[in-house]
Design an enzyme around this catalytic site. Sequence first.
Site, short mmCIF file in Angstrom:
data_model
loop_
_atom_site.label_atom_id
_atom_site.label_comp_id
_atom_site.label_asym_id
_atom_site.label_seq_id
_atom_site.Cartn_x
_atom_site.Cartn_y
_atom_site.Cartn_z
N HIS A 125 -9.51 -5.39 11.87
CA HIS A 125 -10.11 -6.49 12.61
C HIS A 125 -9.33 -6.85 13.87
CE1 HIS A 125 -13.39 -7.98 9.90
NE2 HIS A 125 -12.80 -7.07 9.13
N ASP A 126 -8.06 -6.56 13.90
CA ASP A 126 -7.29 -6.84 15.12
C ASP A 126 -7.34 -5.66 16.09
OD1 ASP A 126 -5.44 -8.64 16.59
OD2 ASP A 126 -4.10 -6.92 16.41
N HIS A 162 -12.68 0.87 1.58
CA HIS A 162 -13.57 0.17 0.65
C HIS A 162 -13.28 0.57 -0.79
CE1 HIS A 162 -16.90 -0.72 3.87
NE2 HIS A 162 -15.75 -1.34 4.10
N THR A 205 -10.97 2.00 -10.22
CA THR A 205 -9.58 1.81 -9.78
C THR A 205 -9.55 0.75 -8.68
OG1 THR A 205 -9.84 3.67 -8.23
CG2 THR A 205 -8.86 4.16 -10.38
N VAL A 260 -10.63 -4.42 18.10
CA VAL A 260 -11.24 -5.31 19.09
C VAL A 260 -10.40 -5.34 20.36
CG1 VAL A 260 -12.13 -7.63 19.53
CG2 VAL A 260 -12.24 -6.68 17.22
#
Length: 330
Positions: free
Chosen positions: A71-72, A197, A250, A75
């Site tokens: 997210h940092d 994910h 897991t 962008v």
Amino acid sequence: MGSKALFFAILAFSVASAFAEQIDEAADSGLMMNFYKDTCPQAEDIITEQVKLLYKRHKNTAFSWLRNIFHDCAVQSCDASLLLDSTRRMLSEKETDRSFGMRNFRYLDTIKEAVERECPGVVSCADILVLSARDGIVALGGPYIPLKTGRRDGRRSRAAVVEQYLPDHNESMSVVLDRFKAIGISTSGVVALLGAHSVGRTHCVKLVHRLYPEVDPALNPNHVEHMLYKCPDPIPDPKAVQYVRNDRGTPMKLDNNYYRNILDNKGLLIVDHQLATDKRTKHYVKKMAKSQDYFFKEFSRAIQILSENNPLTGTEGEIRRQCNVANRHN
């Protein structure tokens, strides 16, 4: 000069030129391995130790550190703009829709405070964000990824442009691939990055559209029962603790089980399903499902590229005293 001597002279010049270009590129980026070796030699050890301590107390911090780097750094710049709080004039990136569910920022403050005690005003929040992600990946059973340092901190939020750079979980695969391609990450790298994910959880807000009013037929029926149990409300409360683990097998381990899950139609998000079915990505999904070594190799390279996306270096930006607030300049 004989032809043989001329050949070796040209060869030597070519090698020297190529070497010089590599040096110039490294210098241009402003990042290097062990950037703080002279100014704060204990910096990386302190960060690693703090990550271990915090992870021991709060296991889910590692998911947060891993998500922070996406997210940092995706962008515009890897400059810790994500960490800035909102002000009267500026909305924080933390409060945008793309940052829904992000938390545990206070633990980065804990790491920053430990580093500041050793070396006040030396180590940037941007480097702490990146290195905590590196060490968080290890805590989750992932590979150790050597990452350069030397980033400096930005002074403004990039909330206004977040949606132009961070793809949403409902975006088309073309949009997802194009967004990451713009910062130099290949298709195989994107497939590997989405392997994040494998850990963490997805809030029901982000997946109920696949369950209500009708169940998405692409979902594995055996998995739907669990999803409905975890997300019983068509309109879940965003503040409620309602979520589904990304990987039931897991859930606390970064591994290639994610790829086996999505090939079995157990991906929670639309982007997971698309990754396993799109002709541009399916080949890599299958390859990573078979080989964790291959997944780790591609994941490591993609994280390295992401972490070096357009950093502030040299005299650009600043070294924040507190990660959530830009320094005051009188």
